[in-house]
Design an enzyme around this catalytic site. Sequence first.
Site, PDB file in Angstrom:
ATOM      1  N   ILE A   1      -3.578   3.329  -0.077  1.00 41.27           N
ATOM      2  CA  ILE A   1      -3.713   3.071   1.352  1.00 41.27           C
ATOM      3  C   ILE A   1      -5.152   3.249   1.816  1.00 41.27           C
ATOM      4  O   ILE A   1      -5.597   2.628   2.775  1.00 41.27           O
ATOM      5  CB  ILE A   1      -2.746   3.982   2.147  1.00 41.27           C
ATOM      6  CG1 ILE A   1      -2.453   3.368   3.515  1.00 41.27           C
ATOM      7  CG2 ILE A   1      -3.277   5.391   2.268  1.00 41.27           C
ATOM      8  CD1 ILE A   1      -1.245   3.950   4.188  1.00 41.27           C
TER       9      ILE A   1
ATOM     10  N   ALA B   1       0.834  -1.202   0.000  1.00 42.80           N
ATOM     11  CA  ALA B   1       0.000   0.000   0.000  1.00 42.80           C
ATOM     12  C   ALA B   1       0.869   1.253   0.000  1.00 42.80           C
ATOM     13  O   ALA B   1       1.859   1.334   0.715  1.00 42.80           O
ATOM     14  CB  ALA B   1      -0.932   0.020   1.220  1.00 42.80           C
ATOM     15  N   CYS B   2       0.471   2.213  -0.833  1.00 44.14           N
ATOM     16  CA  CYS B   2       1.109   3.529  -0.828  1.00 44.14           C
ATOM     17  C   CYS B   2       0.019   4.566  -1.080  1.00 44.14           C
ATOM     18  O   CYS B   2      -1.165   4.227  -1.165  1.00 44.14           O
ATOM     19  CB  CYS B   2       2.226   3.632  -1.865  1.00 44.14           C
ATOM     20  SG  CYS B   2       1.685   3.519  -3.575  1.00 44.14           S
ATOM     21  N   ASP B   3       0.396   5.820  -1.183  1.00 39.17           N
ATOM     22  CA  ASP B   3      -0.585   6.894  -1.298  1.00 39.17           C
ATOM     23  C   ASP B   3      -1.526   6.699  -2.485  1.00 39.17           C
ATOM     24  O   ASP B   3      -2.740   6.801  -2.349  1.00 39.17           O
ATOM     25  CB  ASP B   3       0.129   8.244  -1.429  1.00 39.17           C
ATOM     26  CG  ASP B   3      -0.156   9.134  -0.236  1.00 39.17           C
ATOM     27  OD1 ASP B   3      -1.031   8.766   0.563  1.00 39.17           O
ATOM     28  OD2 ASP B   3       0.487  10.176  -0.100  1.00 39.17           O
TER      29      ASP B   3
END
Length: 480
Positions: free
Chosen positions: A430, A397-399
Site C-alpha cells: 500500500i 494493494a495490501c500491507d
Amino acid sequence: MSEKKGFRAKVQRFGSYLSGMIMPNIGAFIAWGIITALFIPDGWWPNESLAELVDPMLYFLLPLLIGFTGGRMVHDLRGGVVGATATMGVIVGADIPMFLGAMIMGPLAGYLMKKIDERFQDKVKSGFEMLYNNFSAGILGAILACFSLFGVSPLVEALNNLLAAGVEVIVAAGLLPLANIIIEPAKILFLNNAINHGILSPIGAEQASEVGKSILFLLEANPGPGFGILLAFAVFGTGMSKSSASGASIIQFFGGIHEIYFPYILMKPTLILAAIGGGVSGVFTFVLFDAGLVAPASPGSIFALLALTPQGNYLGTILGVIVAAAVSFVIAGFILKTSKQEDDDLSSATGQMEEMKGNQSAVSSTLTQDAEEAQFEKDAEAVEEKTADEVEKVIFACDAGMGSSAMGSSLLKNKFKKADIDIFVTNTAINNIPDDADIIITHKDLTDRAKAKLPTAEHISVENFLNSPAYEELVERLKK
C-alpha cells in the site's frame, strides 16, 4: 483494550515499514544469492571473474536499493534519491554490509526531504522550480551523507556487530532452535515479514557473504510447521475447517503464503504449541545437518527453499521441512482430537485475523459473501466509476504487497483474460501504490490508507480477495 490495539497497530505498522524496505528488493537479494552460489570458489561452477560481482552487490547495490526504497516510501522519488545518497555515507564508513544503516538513513532522509518541501516548495517563484528541486535534494543529500559517515555509521556498525555476535553465541551454544519460541507466535501476530526481512535477512546476508549460506534464512521461511497444522485439520478437523484445510495446505506449502494458516491457530490458540514444536524441531534438524540458504526465501515456498539451497545442503533442508511438518502434525492432531471443535470457529477466527491485520485471509473465500455484497453496494455508491477508456492500470494493494493481494490480482487477471479485457493488473504494498493507478482494490480496512496515498484513483473495497462480487461487476463494466 483500546491502548493494546493502538500499540499493536503501531508495532504492525513499524513492521510493515521494515519489511517494506526489503521485500521490493528481494529479487536483487536472490540475484546476489544465485551469483554467490554459482561462482564463488566453493560454488557449483567457480568463476573468478563472475565472483567479483559478489562483494560490490552485497556492500553497495543492496544497501543502496534499501535506502532508496526507504526514502521513496516516505517521499516518493525525491525521498528515494536523497535516501540512497545518505545511505552512501554509512556504506563508506563501515566494513560490513550496511543493511541496518540503510534502513535507518533511507526513511530519515525521505522524511527530512518531505518536511523541507512542505516548508519551501510552494514559496518557490515560477521558473525556479527545477533549481530548487535539484539543489535542495543535493544539499540535503550531501549533509546527510557526511552525517551518516561520521555519526551514524560507527553506531550502526557497533549495533550490527553486537547482533551478529549474539547470533553466533546462540548458534555456538546450540540454542538457535529456541528462537522459534518467539518467531512462531510473532508470525501469528503478523510480524513475520518484519522478523524475516527486517532482522534475519540483513544478518543472514552478511553470514552468507562469509561462508556462502546462512541458516537464518530458514528460521521463518520454513513451510513445515504450518503445513503440518493444516494437514492435521484435513485429517482431524470438522466442518469448514476440515474441508478448507486441504486447499489451504497446497497454497501454503507450494505457494509460500504462510498467512493462510494463521486463522486456524487463532480459532484454537493452543495450536501455537504445534507451530512452536514444528519450528523448533525443524531448526534443530537444520543445525544438525549444517543447512542454510544463499539468500532470503520469499515467499516461503518449498520451491523457493530448494532453489536457494547451496550445493550439498539439500538433504538437511528437505529433512528440516519434513521433520517440522511431522512434529506439528502430531501435536496439532493430538490437540484437535482431545478438544471440542465448532463448525463456526474458523469464521470467527478469520474475523479476528482481519481485525488484527486489516487484510483478508485467502482461507475465508466462502465465509462472508452476504456481507461482501452489502459492502460492495455501499462502496459502489460512494465512488466515481471509471469507464473502460479511462482505465489502464488496476492495482491490488495490501500491507506487504504479497499474499492475499497477489492471489486477488491473479484471479482478476484470469477474469480479464476470459473477458478479452486488455488492462494491466498487478499487486503492490500500500505504501508503493503507483501514481498512475486508475483503480485500486484493497481490503475495506485499508481503503482509507489507499485513498490518502492516491485520492485521484477509483477505490474499490472488498471483504474477500478471492471471492468478491466486485470483480464480476468490474468486468461487466469494463466490457461495456
